[in-house]
Design a protein around this motif. Structure first.
Motif, PDB file in Angstrom:
ATOM      1  N   ILE A 115      21.382 -14.764  13.251  1.00  0.00           N
ATOM      2  CA  ILE A 115      21.885 -16.017  12.784  1.00  0.00           C
ATOM      3  C   ILE A 115      22.264 -15.974  11.122  1.00  0.00           C
ATOM      4  CG2 ILE A 115      21.541 -18.574  12.414  1.00  0.00           C
ATOM      5  CD1 ILE A 115      19.119 -18.135  14.452  1.00  0.00           C
ATOM      6  N   GLN A 116      23.336 -16.313  10.834  1.00  0.00           N
ATOM      7  CA  GLN A 116      23.697 -16.226   9.508  1.00  0.00           C
ATOM      8  C   GLN A 116      24.195 -17.382   9.241  1.00  0.00           C
ATOM      9  OE1 GLN A 116      26.383 -12.240  10.025  1.00  0.00           O
ATOM     10  NE2 GLN A 116      26.298 -13.039   7.902  1.00  0.00           N
ATOM     11  N   ASN A 117      23.752 -18.105   8.027  1.00  0.00           N
ATOM     12  CA  ASN A 117      24.030 -19.342   7.211  1.00  0.00           C
ATOM     13  C   ASN A 117      24.334 -19.036   5.621  1.00  0.00           C
ATOM     14  OD1 ASN A 117      23.628 -21.550   9.364  1.00  0.00           O
ATOM     15  ND2 ASN A 117      21.654 -20.404   9.376  1.00  0.00           N
ATOM     16  N   PRO A 118      25.528 -19.954   5.327  1.00  0.00           N
ATOM     17  CA  PRO A 118      26.294 -20.796   6.076  1.00  0.00           C
ATOM     18  C   PRO A 118      27.284 -19.974   6.700  1.00  0.00           C
ATOM     19  CG  PRO A 118      26.885 -20.772   3.699  1.00  0.00           C
ATOM     20  CD  PRO A 118      25.835 -19.890   3.915  1.00  0.00           C
ATOM     21  N   ARG A 119      28.056 -20.379   7.394  1.00  0.00           N
ATOM     22  CA  ARG A 119      29.127 -19.960   8.312  1.00  0.00           C
ATOM     23  C   ARG A 119      30.396 -19.647   7.462  1.00  0.00           C
ATOM     24  NH1 ARG A 119      29.533 -19.752  13.757  1.00  0.00           N
ATOM     25  NH2 ARG A 119      31.188 -18.449  13.348  1.00  0.00           N
ATOM     26  N   TYR A 120      30.648 -20.681   6.423  1.00  0.00           N
ATOM     27  CA  TYR A 120      31.541 -20.634   5.496  1.00  0.00           C
ATOM     28  C   TYR A 120      31.079 -21.172   4.030  1.00  0.00           C
ATOM     29  CZ  TYR A 120      34.490 -20.971   9.709  1.00  0.00           C
ATOM     30  OH  TYR A 120      35.024 -20.560  10.793  1.00  0.00           O
TER      31      TYR A 120
END
Lengths: 116, 115
Positions: A5-10
């Motif tokens: 999971i990565q945050n944020p996507r943008y």
């Protein structure tokens, strides 16, 4: 489902304003990687952690730093983003199998960084 | 200089045909070979890996490895429009050349499957 999971996507940041991108994984993999990918280019490895052992690439600018506080989390810090740092930042994980090289890397969805 | 080379394409095939994607690598000591699919604006997705000479099949995908000739290929049978993407070939750095947790990446081949 086990995943990366990565945050944020943008992420939009201003020139020179520090930014932190995060990555977490539920795969219990001992290796975590950070890549930078620009349009029509291959992913470029910035650094990776083997457990807590940090491995920097020789051509990774000092502007990029990383932290891995525990097995599950890894952070990418960009201390003073420039316009040239606008890219997709990819986190990947793998399980290390010693010298066999059989370390399939699994990617998170990425963070698209825009620098204004 | 360790390299992985792929034709950039675009490779265009009609729906239902077999798409054949090729990759050559320079270091004979490489042991592990990976194919990733990347849709525009998305992250790479691992679709095949192969470690031994010969063929490895998974559904519509077949990976072929020939270490003597230093090439690895990916065949996609019954191609679908949803297979339209960039396919990245990646090869591990062999132990004698450095840290074999790292991969050398090709620039990818763009595949277009036409309905």
């Amino acid at each position: 489902d086990a995943m990366v999971i990565q945050n944020p996507r943008y992420q939009v940041t201003q020139f020179g304003k520090p930014v932190t991108l995060s990555c977490s994984q539920t795969l219990n993999h001992n290796v975590m990687y950070w890549y930078q990918q620009k349009s029509s280019q291959a992913p470029k490895l910035l650094f990776h952690y083997y457990d807590k052992d940090f491995n920097n690439e020789a051509d990774t600018p000092d502007n990029f730093q990383s932290r891995r506080p525990n097995t599950s989390f890894c952070f990418l810090d960009i201390r003073s983003p420039g316009l040239g740092d606008a890219a997709m930042y990819l986190c990947a994980t793998s399980r290390d199998f010693g010298t066999s090289g059989r370390n399939e890397q699994y990617f998170g969805p990425g963070t698209r960084l825009t620098v204004t | 200089q360790k390299e992985v080379e792929q034709n950039s394409g675009p490779l265009s095939v009609p729906e239902g045909a077999i798409a054949s994607l090729n990759c050559t690598y320079s270091d004979q000591g490489s042991q592990s070979f990976f194919w990733y699919r990347q849709y525009s604006g998305k992250s790479p997705e691992l679709i095949m890996f192969i470690y031994s000479n010969g063929d490895k099949e998974d559904g519509r995908f077949t990976a072929q490895l020939n270490k003597a000739s230093q090439y690895v290929s990916l065949l996609i049978r019954d191609s679908q429009p949803s297979d339209s993407a960039t396919y990245l070939c990646a090869v591990n750095i062999p132990p004698h050349a450095g840290n074999n947790r790292k991969l050398i990446w090709g620039l990818g081949t763009s595949l277009a499957v036409n309905p």
